[in-house]
Design an enzyme around this catalytic site. Sequence first.
Site, PDB file in Angstrom:
ATOM      1  N   TYR A 169       4.762   2.417   1.785  1.00  0.00           N
ATOM      2  CA  TYR A 169       5.122   1.855   0.476  1.00  0.00           C
ATOM      3  C   TYR A 169       6.574   1.365   0.494  1.00  0.00           C
ATOM      4  CZ  TYR A 169       5.348   1.546  -4.645  1.00  0.00           C
ATOM      5  OH  TYR A 169       5.498   1.109  -5.938  1.00  0.00           O
ATOM      6  N   ASP A 186      -8.404 -10.359  -3.998  1.00  0.00           N
ATOM      7  CA  ASP A 186      -7.469  -9.640  -3.135  1.00  0.00           C
ATOM      8  C   ASP A 186      -6.186 -10.457  -3.019  1.00  0.00           C
ATOM      9  OD1 ASP A 186      -6.089  -8.525  -0.964  1.00  0.00           O
ATOM     10  OD2 ASP A 186      -7.969  -7.910  -0.004  1.00  0.00           O
ATOM     11  N   THR A 208      -0.642  -5.021   1.927  1.00  0.00           N
ATOM     12  CA  THR A 208      -0.794  -5.559   0.564  1.00  0.00           C
ATOM     13  C   THR A 208       0.565  -5.986   0.024  1.00  0.00           C
ATOM     14  OG1 THR A 208      -2.749  -4.242   0.132  1.00  0.00           O
ATOM     15  CG2 THR A 208      -1.530  -5.000  -1.800  1.00  0.00           C
ATOM     16  N   LYS A 261       7.622  -2.557   0.416  1.00  0.00           N
ATOM     17  CA  LYS A 261       8.358  -3.113  -0.723  1.00  0.00           C
ATOM     18  C   LYS A 261       9.713  -3.661  -0.277  1.00  0.00           C
ATOM     19  CE  LYS A 261       5.675  -2.391  -4.389  1.00  0.00           C
ATOM     20  NZ  LYS A 261       5.330  -3.427  -5.385  1.00  0.00           N
TER      21      LYS A 261
END
Length: 314
Positions: A147, A60, A94, A151
């Site tokens: 997202y 991960d 993430t 980002k």
Amino acid sequence: MRVPSTALVTGGAGFLGAHLCEALVATGVRVTAVDDLSTGVPANLARLRGDDRFHFVEGDVREPLPGQPELIINLACPASPPKYQADPVRTLMTSVLGTLRCLELAEQCGAVVLQASTSEIYGDPEQHPQSESYRGAVDPWSVRACYDEGKRAAETLCADFRRTRGVDARVVRIFNTYGPGMSGGDGRVVSNFLSQASSGRPLTVYGDGKATRCFCYVDDLVAGLIQLALLPELDGPVNLGSDREMTVLELVDEVRRVMGREVPIAWMPAATDDPKRRLPDLRRAQSLIDWNPPTQLQDGLRRTLTWFEQLPTE
Ligand code: UDP
């Protein structure tokens, strides 16, 4: 930088990641790929199996990363709208924590970091084409924000690690990319259309089909990423992709040409907050690496179709 002897590719089992690992190994780089296999699949790496220059670690990217690589390329994040919206909190974390881990490792071992950013950081743009100086129009409450904002924050981490910790962090804003190795179920327009057409189903067009995108063939994109990683120096973001703008309905026509027959359309509701127009200004990439992706859309679609046709039918 000169060609590195070692590289770490996070998200290495994904569509872009697997192509990138292959290209790096072919250049003589020893590559470690890390992937949690949440959207990537080991089958993407089949051609590298048994190659002693390649090593896969299931892991991960939010956890500390292995090795002392000279180059780190961070691709770890689901990138297709239905996939990244399925677990939005995880998507955002993430992006942010994964980028932080890459930058921390780079600070420790002196690696160059190439961060895969995205055209999505421009949101639903109000300026066309989108140049790197355009700040974008992102709604933090949108279903796409996990997202887009993830980002964007990742880019900020890169900028701050450059400024305050001396890390050579480079940011590439990747526009729509397609090619063999995409998953038919990933929900993106090219993979949906080609898997639908090759299995005799109608093409699902969302909304009125008038939204525009530009589609870049994966091998061209990967070559551009490697060239940008190898530049002696790179500060500030760079757009990378195709600038041949077309509507989704024009893409339907391209798919029909590749199929050599009429393929019916299944009209579907519009996707939420779908950007209406997307078109990169590629002048920076052109001046830095003489960027001019050679693959024509018809050739790229044909190669991608061949790939979909040899897959076992679902
Ligand atoms: N789209 C479509 N049918 C599909 C998948 C996508 O009409 O089966 C449209 C989508 O609404 C958008 C464009 O195609 O306007 C590109 O969508 P994609 O999910 O490939 O990527 P995006 O650029 O939106 O991240």
